[in-house]
Structures are given as structure tokens and as C-alpha cells.
Design a protein around this motif. Structure first.
Motif: not given
Length: 243
Positions: A115-128
Motif C-alpha cells: 500500500l503506497a501513499f507516496d507524495g513524491w512530486g505531488s507537492d512541488s519541488f522548487q530549485d534555485f
């Protein structure tokens, strides 16, 4: 940065039955469970709640967490991963010793569940990366983002079962020469995904199950897509010969 809570349980049972002096049956059973939580190390925008998130606690909102910071440039993301996995394993083997022969035959069974509840990129990744000012942190303060990533994550459950049959004859031709001849039949069956929501890549095809899905992403029960992603391979026969 981030923390991980993982709990692992293993159980094994082995029963050997000597039916006759030259005939022995061995039965084995195993169970394995791994439940893991990988969540933000910093929780709460007010700074009052610091530390790991334990399994079972309320999850923070994505805009209140910092989950990923890197050193060669500056980036922020929240990438929670929560997984529950367990497997059952069973095998039964019968061994017959007769003259120069040691004949062994048996069956292996393995079940798997995840059973997987993997957010991974569902919450954004911001790169500077410092692409504007030449300094990554200065870019962050100015809001000049180099890269923005976001995806749908993975929220799914799967279960499957694999069964294998095998047989082998060890023939002792001489005291220092033994030949092993055997075969294993292990049909490859695809796991079943809950609600068949796992996507597959099919260029140019539009899903008829999920009509809002992007073109090229199809799902089980769409045209040409079998359940689990592939058809059972009944021809998975593996011969063995050893000297």
C-alpha cells in the motif's frame, strides 16, 4: 532534513517430517512485514513542531513543511512517502534417496502486498541554481526560480501471487562426480492494482476508462492493456543441468 520510521517483522517456521529413512518432507512458512514512513524533518511554519512525523500522527499540510534541502544549490520540497508492505512465503519439498539418485520435488508460493501513499512530486519541488544573480540563495530571496517540478505522486495498492514448481535428480555417478538435472516452472503473473489505477505508456492512445487522462497514458481494461500491465507468461520453464 528528513527522518524515517520503519518497522520490520519477520516470522519463520520449518517442519521436517521423516516419512521413511530415505523419504523426507520439509515444509517452510515465512511472513515479512515492513511499514515505513518517510516524512519532513521540519513540521509547522511557526517553528514550534520540530522532528520526525511518527506513523499515525496527522500529516502536515504541504505548504507548512520543508522536506528536501540540498547543498550544491538551493531547493525546497515536501516529499512524504508512506508504505505498508507484507509478504507470505510457503514451500514444501519432498526428497527421495534411492541408490545413486537423490530426487527432490516441490512447490514455492509467495504472495506480496503493498500500500503506497507516496507524495513524491505531488507537492512541488522548487530549485534555485543561481542562474539569475550567480548565487543560489540570492535567487531564492528574489524568487527567481530555476526549475519547478510537480507530478501526481503514487497512491496505490497492489497484491499478487507467484507459484513455482520444481524437480531435480542428483545422480552420483562416481564418488567425485555428480550430475544435477532438473526443471523449474514459474509462471509470471502480473500483480493486481487496486481499482487498476496504475498508468502505462502507449504512444498515441487515449484512455477510455479515464477520459481526462493525458494522451499516451492508459490503464488496465483500456484497449490492449491487460490487468496488471502484462499477460501471464505460462511458458516460463527453466531447465537446469550441473556437473
Amino acid at each position: 532534513t528528513r527522518s524515517m520510521l520503519a518497522r520490520s517483522n519477520n516470522v519463520g517456521v520449518d517442519y521436517t517430517w521423516t516419512i521413511r529413512p530415505n523419504l523426507v518432507n520439509d515444509f517452510r512458512f515465512g511472513y515479512n512485514r515492513i511499514n515505513s514512513t518517510l516524512a519532513s524533518g521540519l513540521v509547522g511554519s511557526d517553528g514550534k513542531s520540530l522532528g520526525p512525523i511518527a506513523l499515525g500522527q496527522n500529516l502536515p499540510q504541504p505548504d507548512q513543511t520543508i522536506g528536501y534541502l540540498v547543498t550544491n544549490h538551493f531547493g525546497i520540497s515536501d516529499v512524504p512517502v508512506f508504505e505498508g508492505r507484507h509478504n507470505y512465503l510457503a514451500s514444501d519439498t519432498l526428497s527421495l534417496s534411492k541408490g545413486r539418485h537423490l530426487i527432490v520435488a516441490g512447490i514455492n508460493v509467495q504472495t506480496q502486498y503493498q500500500l503506497a501513499f507516496d507524495g513524491w512530486g505531488s507537492d512541488s519541488f522548487q530549485d534555485f541554481w543561481g542562474s539569475v544573480t550567480g548565487n543560489d540563495f540570492a535567487d531564492f530571496l528574489l524568487g527567481d526560480m530555476t526549475e519547478f517540478q510537480q507530478s501526481g505522486g503514487e497512491y496505490n495498492g497492489l497484491h499478487g501471487i507467484n507459484v513455482a514448481y520444481f524437480g531435480q535428480d542428483s545422480i552420483k555417478l562416481k564418488p567425485n562426480l555428480t550430475i544435477n538435472a532438473g526443471v523449474r516452472w514459474e509462471p509470471q503473473a502480473a500483480p493486481h492494482y487496486i481499482n487498476d489505477t496504475l498508468p502505462f505508456w502507449s504512444p498515441g492512445q487515449q484512455s477510455t476508462r479515464f477520459t481526462n487522462a493525458p494522451e499516451n497514458l492508459v490503464y488496465a481494461r483500456d484497449a490492449g492493456v491487460p490487468e496488471g500491465g502484462w499477460k501471464t507468461d505460462w511458458g516460463a520453464v527453466e531447465p537446469r543441468l550441473g556437473i
